[in-house]
Design an enzyme around this catalytic site. Structure first.
Site, PDB file in Angstrom:
ATOM      1  N   ARG A   1     -10.272   0.198   8.092  1.00  0.00           N
ATOM      2  CA  ARG A   1      -9.850  -1.190   8.312  1.00  0.00           C
ATOM      3  C   ARG A   1     -10.987  -2.013   8.899  1.00  0.00           C
ATOM      4  NH1 ARG A   1      -3.992  -0.015   8.662  1.00  0.00           N
ATOM      5  NH2 ARG A   1      -2.833  -1.974   8.676  1.00  0.00           N
TER       6      ARG A   1
ATOM      7  N   ARG B   1      11.052  -6.379   5.130  1.00  0.00           N
ATOM      8  CA  ARG B   1      10.936  -4.964   5.496  1.00  0.00           C
ATOM      9  C   ARG B   1      11.415  -4.746   6.934  1.00  0.00           C
ATOM     10  NH1 ARG B   1       5.051  -2.403   4.987  1.00  0.00           N
ATOM     11  NH2 ARG B   1       4.683  -3.759   6.781  1.00  0.00           N
TER      12      ARG B   1
ATOM     13  N   LYS C   1       0.824  -1.215   0.000  1.00  0.00           N
ATOM     14  CA  LYS C   1       0.000   0.000   0.000  1.00  0.00           C
ATOM     15  C   LYS C   1       0.862   1.271   0.000  1.00  0.00           C
ATOM     16  CE  LYS C   1      -2.407  -1.027   3.777  1.00  0.00           C
ATOM     17  NZ  LYS C   1      -1.952  -2.366   4.183  1.00  0.00           N
TER      18      LYS C   1
ATOM     19  N   ARG D   1      -1.366  -9.718  12.936  1.00  0.00           N
ATOM     20  CA  ARG D   1      -1.888  -8.693  12.018  1.00  0.00           C
ATOM     21  C   ARG D   1      -2.677  -9.332  10.878  1.00  0.00           C
ATOM     22  NH1 ARG D   1       3.599  -6.069  10.715  1.00  0.00           N
ATOM     23  NH2 ARG D   1       2.511  -4.608   9.357  1.00  0.00           N
TER      24      ARG D   1
ATOM     25  N   ARG E   1      11.322  -1.801  11.413  1.00  0.00           N
ATOM     26  CA  ARG E   1       9.940  -1.541  11.863  1.00  0.00           C
ATOM     27  C   ARG E   1       9.529  -2.583  12.909  1.00  0.00           C
ATOM     28  NH1 ARG E   1       4.520  -0.610   8.186  1.00  0.00           N
ATOM     29  NH2 ARG E   1       3.166  -1.572   9.704  1.00  0.00           N
TER      30      ARG E   1
HETATM   31  P1  AMP Z   1       0.051   0.036   8.768  1.00  0.00           P
HETATM   32  O1  AMP Z   1       1.273   0.910   8.694  1.00  0.00           O
HETATM   33  O2  AMP Z   1      -1.088   0.554   7.910  1.00  0.00           O
HETATM   34  O3  AMP Z   1       0.345  -1.414   8.491  1.00  0.00           O
HETATM   35  O4  AMP Z   1      -0.489   0.112  10.278  1.00  0.00           O
HETATM   36  C1  AMP Z   1       0.309  -0.329  11.367  1.00  0.00           C
HETATM   37  C2  AMP Z   1      -0.575  -0.564  12.575  1.00  0.00           C
HETATM   38  O5  AMP Z   1      -1.241   0.666  12.941  1.00  0.00           O
HETATM   39  C3  AMP Z   1      -1.709  -1.564  12.383  1.00  0.00           C
HETATM   40  O6  AMP Z   1      -1.270  -2.900  12.563  1.00  0.00           O
HETATM   41  C4  AMP Z   1      -2.693  -1.122  13.458  1.00  0.00           C
HETATM   42  O7  AMP Z   1      -2.280  -1.558  14.744  1.00  0.00           O
HETATM   43  C5  AMP Z   1      -2.552   0.398  13.428  1.00  0.00           C
HETATM   44  N1  AMP Z   1      -3.525   1.012  12.487  1.00  0.00           N
HETATM   45  C6  AMP Z   1      -3.237   1.671  11.330  1.00  0.00           C
HETATM   46  N2  AMP Z   1      -4.359   2.081  10.722  1.00  0.00           N
HETATM   47  C7  AMP Z   1      -5.391   1.668  11.503  1.00  0.00           C
HETATM   48  C8  AMP Z   1      -6.808   1.753  11.390  1.00  0.00           C
HETATM   49  N3  AMP Z   1      -7.410   2.342  10.333  1.00  0.00           N
HETATM   50  N4  AMP Z   1      -7.551   1.228  12.397  1.00  0.00           N
HETATM   51  C9  AMP Z   1      -6.978   0.632  13.460  1.00  0.00           C
HETATM   52  N5  AMP Z   1      -5.653   0.488  13.607  1.00  0.00           N
HETATM   53  C10 AMP Z   1      -4.857   0.992  12.643  1.00  0.00           C
END
Ligand code: AMP
Length: 190
Positions: free
Chosen positions: A89, A128, A13, A145, A134
């Site tokens: 999400r 990654r 993404k 996840r 990260r």
């Molecule tokens: P990402 O960088 O999009 O993979 O997000 C990393 C983490 O942030 C996710 O595993 C969630 O714990 C949290 N997170 C990001 N976006 C959301 C969302 N829209 N709703 C809930 N948790 C989120």
């Protein structure tokens, strides 16, 4: 134009968002990056977010929706079109986004769904994690996840198919090949 880029963790993404921004000039909002920034700055939101992110869980809808709505209302560049990366999400987040856009006369034009086989997702996230450090890209958190993704996020696919704006994209292959498919879906007058 407003776009959601949708897909499992590790589906690309962030990488594809950068290319979409470059071509279509949209403002990028990554909720994951917003939360990681709060954690780095040790804000009260960051302290809460850290607990959920480190366990591979989602931040509660009410908090996440409030954070996103504040960004959309306060970022002047968002008025010219956004790409939302990592939001929504859950179905309640999608419904909140729809209400928010409806109230402001905005339209969500495309939901770009990056579809990638699970083995490839895990391999990409492990790589990654090694390259960027990260914290949630470790095998145990990755498994959580993906479980959360299947339980809470995949229902959004049907939600947006029903809305007529879901654009499925084969998310394996080179970055440029995948981006070519995304561009065709965005530019299609069909
Ligand atoms: P990402 O960088 O999009 O993979 O997000 C990393 C983490 O942030 C996710 O595993 C969630 O714990 C949290 N997170 C990001 N976006 C959301 C969302 N829209 N709703 C809930 N948790 C989120």
């Amino acid at each position: 134009m407003n776009i959601v880029i949708f897909g499992a963790p590790g589906s690309g993404k962030g990488t594809q968002s950068e290319k979409i921004i470059e071509k279509y000039g949209l403002h990028h909002i990554s909720t994951g990056e917003v939360l990681r920034d709060h954690i780095a700055r040790k804000t009260p939101i960051g302290q809460i977010a850290h607990i959920y992110i480190s366990q591979g869980q989602l931040i509660p809808d009410s908090l996440m929706i409030k954070i996103l709505e504040e960004i959309l209302d306060n970022e002047p560049k968002a008025k010219d079109g956004v790409i939302l990366d990592g939001f929504p999400r859950t179905i309640p987040q999608a419904e909140a986004l729809k209400r928010f856009f409806d109230r402001r006369g905005l339209t969500l034009n495309h939901v770009i769904g990056l579809e990638v086989p699970e083995e490839e997702l895990v391999a990409r996230m492990i790589k990654r994690g090694q390259q960027t450090g990260r914290a949630d890209d470790n095998l145990e958190t990755i498994k959580n996840r993906l479980k959360v993704y299947h339980e809470s996020t995949t229902p959004l696919r049907d939600y947006y198919v029903a809305e007529g704006i879901y654009r499925p994209i084969h998310g394996s292959g080179s970055v440029d090949e995948i981006f070519a498919s995304i561009s065709s879906a965005i530019d299609c007058k069909c």
